[in-house]
Design an enzyme around this catalytic site. Structure first.
Site, short mmCIF file in Angstrom:
data_model
loop_
_atom_site.label_atom_id
_atom_site.label_comp_id
_atom_site.label_asym_id
_atom_site.label_seq_id
_atom_site.Cartn_x
_atom_site.Cartn_y
_atom_site.Cartn_z
CE LYS A 40 -2.46 -29.36 23.41
NZ LYS A 40 -3.02 -29.56 24.74
N GLY A 61 -1.15 -12.92 28.97
CA GLY A 61 -0.68 -14.30 29.08
C GLY A 61 0.78 -14.47 28.67
#
Length: 394
Positions: free
Chosen positions: A197, A351
């Site tokens: 995103k 991440g």
């Protein structure tokens, strides 16, 4: 780094409350990856060797202020004991009489692990009463949990108001590496921004455009930029409300003299599945009913060349749906290019990027893998991290 560390204080005989990040992945009560526990070992060993009474605190998962049996830290205490080759005591609470008694029993060099701090609703609310209760257990506070430094919680920020507060070695390394990248980078400096995103990476892209020489875009967020150039993206991920923003980022790059790299070809699929039909198409020829799920071979070569010519690369976010092998080639190519580019200092922003280099067996070839996904993202946005601000300046 302008924060005090454990080297700057005398810890001998002191009760040291050390916030670590032991938020490790678990399956059926077993730890599947102990990287985060290993990452804290240098600080814990230093405290042991210098005669501290070590009180460790961490969260695990998201129990939301309630006791969740499978999120207790017993397996973590056991694994930590194996790694330290010494017993690690564990309490079933993080504050209270049982904990006070356990702390009173500690000798110099002993290690005690408190129960999951997120079992207490006051932790995430940064409740001063809980922070005080933590502080009463100790003489000194050490924060070595970079992965939680972007949170103002009782054990990451609140406690530092009541005790002398310094950084551990992991926190120090994260701040030094990321700090140098943002304030005094070796050039050419390239940022690779991927992931799903645009909205998650707005702050990062905006801040990095002030600092980098090259910006490489990939992953699902790339297709909003592709659309901004006037190309159809078929059924690919698209944030309609971010198209104008994508245009403004490309304008800003031009103004700042930043070279802005986008995919020139992509791997498209007729459905979102590992065994879907796939083909490689130019970026301006994505078929109406297909989705782009990875960067194509020409793009991989282009990005590899940019990496090869860079002195510093910061990478945050995969190039495609790397969890599916059919769409992992782009992300793998970036990891391999970083592994092969010996003159390039590589910083992996936690991440998914960290998970990807682990998956491809290339983690040991990276110069720095950040232990904090969200924290490194906020740091790269130029934000102040509450857990860092709370530490004492040198």
């Amino acid at each position: 780094m302008n924060k005090k560390t454990i080297r700057d204080v005398d810890v001998r005989g002191k009760r040291v409350f050390c916030r670590v990040d032991f938020n490790v992945p678990m399956e059926q009560g077993a730890i599947t990856d102990d990287t985060r526990i290993r990452a804290a070992l240098p600080t814990i060993r230093y405290l042991i060797e210098h005669g501290a009474k070590v009180i460790l605190a961490s969260h695990l998962g998201r129990p939301k202020g309630k006791v969740v049996e499978e999120l207790r830290l017993d397996a973590v205490a056991k694994r930590l004991g194996e790694l330290l080759e010494r017993p690690v005591a564990k309490t079933n609470e993080a504050v209270g009489d049982e904990v006070k008694a356990a702390v009173d029993r500690l000798n110099e060099g002993d290690v005690l692990l408190l129960e999951n701090v997120r079992f207490y609703p006051g932790e995430e609310k940064n409740d001063p009463e809980l922070a005080k209760a933590f502080a009463e257990l100790a003489d000194l506070y050490v924060n070595d949990a970079f992965g939680a430094a972007h949170r103002a919680h009782a054990s990451t920020e609140g406690i530092a108001h009541y005790l002398p507060a310094v950084a551990g070695f992991l926190m120090e390394k994260e701040l030094e590496v990321l700090g140098k990248a943002l304030s005094n980078p070796d050039r050419p400096f390239t940022a690779i921004i991927g992931g799903a995103k645009v909205k998650d990476k707005i702050g990062v892209i905006d801040n990095l455009l002030e600092k980098v020489d090259n910006l490489i875009i990939g992953g699902g967020l790339a297709y909003t930029f592709v659309k901004a150039l006037g190309h159809d993206v078929g059924k690919s991920l698209l944030e309609e409300d971010k198209i104008e923003l994508a245009k403004s980022f490309m304008e800003k790059a031009k103004e700042k003299g930043v070279r802005f790299y986008m995919p020139v070809d992509v791997v498209v699929a007729d459905r979102f599945a590992n065994d879907a039909n796939t083909k490689v198409v130019p970026i301006d020829a994505i078929p109406a009913d297909w989705s782009a799920l990875d960067i194509g071979p020409k793009t991989r070569e282009l990005y590899r060349d940019v990496i090869r010519e860079s002195k510093l690369v910061v990478w945050n976010g995969p190039m495609g749906v790397f969890e599916m092998d059919a769409f992992a080639h782009g992300t793998k190519a970036i990891a391999e290019a970083l592994a092969e580019a010996l003159d390039t200092y590589s910083v992996i922003g936690g991440g998914d990027s960290a998970a990807a280099v682990e998956k491809f067996g290339l983690a040991d070839k990276m110069d720095h893998i950040s232990t904090g996904g969200g924290a490194s993202l906020e740091f790269m946005e130029g934000k102040q991290l509450p857990g860092v601000v709370a530490l004492e300046d040198k």
